[in-house]
Design a protein around this motif. Structure first.
Motif, PDB file in Angstrom:
ATOM      1  N   GLU A 123     -18.802  31.050 -29.632  1.00  0.00           N
ATOM      2  CA  GLU A 123     -19.581  30.049 -28.881  1.00  0.00           C
ATOM      3  C   GLU A 123     -20.191  30.669 -27.624  1.00  0.00           C
ATOM      4  OE1 GLU A 123     -17.340  25.848 -30.076  1.00  0.00           O
ATOM      5  OE2 GLU A 123     -16.643  27.003 -28.339  1.00  0.00           O
ATOM      6  N   ILE A 126     -23.057  33.098 -28.764  1.00  0.00           N
ATOM      7  CA  ILE A 126     -24.238  32.332 -29.207  1.00  0.00           C
ATOM      8  C   ILE A 126     -25.012  31.816 -28.004  1.00  0.00           C
ATOM      9  CG2 ILE A 126     -24.968  30.208 -30.368  1.00  0.00           C
ATOM     10  CD1 ILE A 126     -22.638  30.724 -32.371  1.00  0.00           C
ATOM     11  N   LYS A 127     -24.288  31.316 -27.024  1.00  0.00           N
ATOM     12  CA  LYS A 127     -24.938  30.803 -25.810  1.00  0.00           C
ATOM     13  C   LYS A 127     -25.637  31.936 -25.058  1.00  0.00           C
ATOM     14  CE  LYS A 127     -24.056  27.925 -21.749  1.00  0.00           C
ATOM     15  NZ  LYS A 127     -23.041  27.173 -20.972  1.00  0.00           N
ATOM     16  N   ASP A 131     -28.710  30.490 -27.902  1.00  0.00           N
ATOM     17  CA  ASP A 131     -28.475  29.303 -28.748  1.00  0.00           C
ATOM     18  C   ASP A 131     -29.461  29.213 -29.917  1.00  0.00           C
ATOM     19  OD1 ASP A 131     -26.212  27.945 -27.720  1.00  0.00           O
ATOM     20  OD2 ASP A 131     -27.365  27.341 -25.969  1.00  0.00           O
ATOM     21  N   ARG A 132     -29.707  30.334 -30.583  1.00  0.00           N
ATOM     22  CA  ARG A 132     -30.698  30.316 -31.676  1.00  0.00           C
ATOM     23  C   ARG A 132     -30.077  30.167 -33.065  1.00  0.00           C
ATOM     24  NH1 ARG A 132     -34.503  35.270 -29.615  1.00  0.00           N
ATOM     25  NH2 ARG A 132     -32.456  36.085 -29.080  1.00  0.00           N
ATOM     26  N   LYS A 134     -26.530  28.415 -35.383  1.00  0.00           N
ATOM     27  CA  LYS A 134     -25.437  27.447 -35.384  1.00  0.00           C
ATOM     28  C   LYS A 134     -24.104  28.165 -35.643  1.00  0.00           C
ATOM     29  CE  LYS A 134     -28.001  23.750 -34.855  1.00  0.00           C
ATOM     30  NZ  LYS A 134     -27.932  22.977 -33.594  1.00  0.00           N
TER      31      LYS A 134
END
Length: 605
Positions: A123, A126-127, A131-132, A134
């Motif tokens: 998480e 990804i951030k 954030d591209r 899931k």
């Protein structure tokens, strides 16, 4: 001695124990005494000059491994029995990496990251990368080694980099690491090939690709595989029932021994199980044979799920009144949501209960945070544990200091702990002072449970909670310490390592089943998957409706095997139930069709 080993064994069991064949597949039906056969075969080989240190027994759960090793110790004696490695594939992988992991850049004090750790780190990555993608897609690609999507692959590569940086290994990739190690450094594989002349694999039907690569790589001169394809219920996480079905083709000349006598359940229950599983097409030829009579199976129908759970609670009270203890009763369901609703009903009716995987004391936030301090002590590269420790019992760094620490560590390519020493923030001296005290106690040999207590004390947690009257938090810490003490005692009785490093690794792959075998007089609640390997006097299977059980998302044959597992957990009485209406995810009722499994079971019952 031979007569003692064979005492009480039927013809098939004796054959499995005594066979001279180098490769044996033991198809052991539910309740057929496979643990007895495995342990007595080990004792038989020991009596014929095979050392227990030259045997490797791989199990599916630690609970099974513990039971097997205890029986072996009782058969061959304390000193020799304790030399046997009898534990899970994951435990064996940890054992190998401690000795040989340095060849692939893994220090022996490595940390294991479970799915929760992985999610937390992914998480953040990804951030950081905008954030591209899931999280769910990243996890699926990681588990399947799929590198087809560039952006997802970037996230995975960063995660793999952080694992190396933190001297950590992803739990789900542990066995894959061993196979990589053995392929890259054959001398490590050859060590175990020379060491283990005899390999035993329990629950062989649950083997996946990586486990099979491990077994085939070891290529033991003597292989004893035991399992039951009727109980293959882990296809959804990579297990392949084909491995047990195709075993004779993979190992030409192997001997196949079938154990079909069931000593657990009544004729009524076994008739139901046999009839149910007969509807599957892809399986071996086996028919369970029961040896005792019992009451008929009860099938109950109610208007809705609430009435179903109320009915079950009433029956449990009736059983209690007639002499059945709560701990001998289990309620099994297909989903966790059903368990939650069933547990609520039992609590409304004042029936003591314990749910598998719930109220796990090791998930308590205080316990987890105290353990994070110990993780930092044992693996000083573990930035994940460091960040948790720096926030407990209160933040040692401000948000600005945390950001600076992370940026400088990345820029200078140093661990965050080393960087923390160099940056010398306002409260970092206090952090290192506490850490030094814990490290000193650990280096002097303080056991883990006492170390947890000591850490809680010097962090001021116990005094703070006492002063605030937070008795529930104090009790949770004490419960955690008692749980760890029980683990220490168990490991000591088996002659196994119960130090800090062993404890931290065990935490990540322990059996949640262990919680349920405590002697607390309480009804056991669990999913069908969680019940595998256990048995109870009385079993209730709830929610037998179409699209729930069998699940609309599951493979029908595996769903039927899962129902078979549930049915064969019952020793004396089996209750099956369904409702005409089931509750949807949003709480509204919907019509429910009785499960096809009920018709398949009732046909001959």
């Amino acid at each position: 001695m031979q007569a003692t080993l064979l005492k009480g064994l039927n013809e098939g069991q004796q054959r499995a124990v005594l066979s001279d064949n180098k490769t044996i597949l033991c198809l052991a039906g539910a309740g057929s005494g496979k643990t007895t056969v495995l342990t007595r075969r080990i004792a038989h080989l020991f009596n014929n000059r095979v050392g227990t240190s030259n045997m490797l027994a791989l199990t599916f759960t630690r609970l099974a491994g513990k039971e097997m090793k205890e029986r072996v110790i009782s058969l061959v004696g304390d000193a020799e029995g304790k030399k046997l490695f009898c534990n899970t594939f994951h435990a064996f992988a940890v054992h190998v990496l401690k000795d040989w992991g340095h060849l692939i850049g893994i220090d022996k004090n490595f940390t294991i990251y479970d799915q929760e750790d992985r999610t937390s780190i992914l998480e953040v990555i990804i951030k950081e990368l905008g954030d591209r993608v899931k999280l769910k897609k990243v996890v699926e690609a990681y588990e399947e080694n799929d590198v087809s999507n560039h952006e997802i692959t970037m996230v995975i590569n960063e995660y793999v980099y952080r694992l190396r940086q933190n001297n950590a290994i992803d739990l789900d990739k542990l066995i894959e690491k061993i196979n990589f190690l053995w392929a890259e450094h054959p001398e490590s594989l050859n060590h175990y090939k020379r060491l283990y002349s005899h390999v035993f694999v329990d629950e062989f039907q649950d083997s996946n690709d990586e486990q099979m690569i491990m077994i085939r790589s070891l290529a033991p001169a003597n292989l004893f595989a035991v399992g039951d394809d009727f109980q293959a219920i882990y296809g959804w996480r990579g297990a392949k029932v084909e491995y047990i079905l195709e075993f004779p083709g993979m190992y030409p000349g192997c001997e196949v021994v079938k154990l079909e006598d069931n000593y657990r359940s009544t004729r009524e229950i076994i008739a139901a199980a046999n009839n149910l599983i007969s509807y599957n097409l892809t399986q071996s030829e086996k028919t369970l044979i029961a040896h005792k009579d019992g009451p008929q199976i009860t099938v109950s129908t109610t208007g809705d799920e609430r009435a179903e759970y109320e009915s079950i609670a009433r029956k449990i009270k009736d059983l209690r009144s007639s002499g059945t203890t709560y701990k001998n009763v289990a309620v099994l369901s297909r989903t966790n949501m059903q368990l939650t609703r069933m547990q609520s009903q039992l609590e409304r009716d004042g029936i003591p209960n314990v749910a598998l995987g719930r109220n796990d004391i090791m998930r308590n936030q205080d316990i987890r945070s105290i353990i994070a301090w110990l993780q930092v002590i044992s693996n000083q590269k573990d930035g994940n544990a460091l960040r948790r420790a720096l926030d407990y019992p209160e933040p040692f760094l401000s948000e600005g200091e945390k950001k600076k620490l992370k940026l400088e560590a990345a820029r200078q390519e140093k661990t965050e702990l080393v960087m923390l020493k160099e940056l010398d923030f306002r409260r970092s001296a206090k952090f290192f002072g506490i850490g030094s005290l814990i490290f000193e106690k650990q280096s002097l040999g303080m056991n883990v449970s006492d170390l947890i207590l000591y850490t809680a004390e010097i962090l001021g947690v116990l005094q703070d909670y006492e002063g605030k009257g937070l008795q529930n938090r104090l009790h949770a810490i004490q419960d955690g310490i008692e749980y760890i003490k029980a683990w220490e005692d168990s490991k000591a009785s088996l002659g196994e390592d119960n130090g800090l490093l062993a404890f931290l690794k065990w935490l990540k792959f322990r059996d949640i089943q262990e919680k349920l075998v405590e002697e607390k007089d309480a009804v056991k609640l669990m999913t069908m998957h969680g019940a595998k390997g256990l048995e109870f006097e009385v079993v209730f299977i709830v929610g037998l409706v179409e699209e729930t059980f069998p699940s609309k998302r599951g493979d029908l044959e595996e769903e039927r095997r899962l129902a078979y597992v549930g049915v064969t957990r019952a020793k004396e009485q089996l209750f099956l139930s369904h409702a005409h209406a089931k509750q949807q995810w949003n709480g509204s009722p919907a019509p429910a069709i009785p499960s096809r499994f009920l018709d398949e079971i009732k046909e001959k019952v």
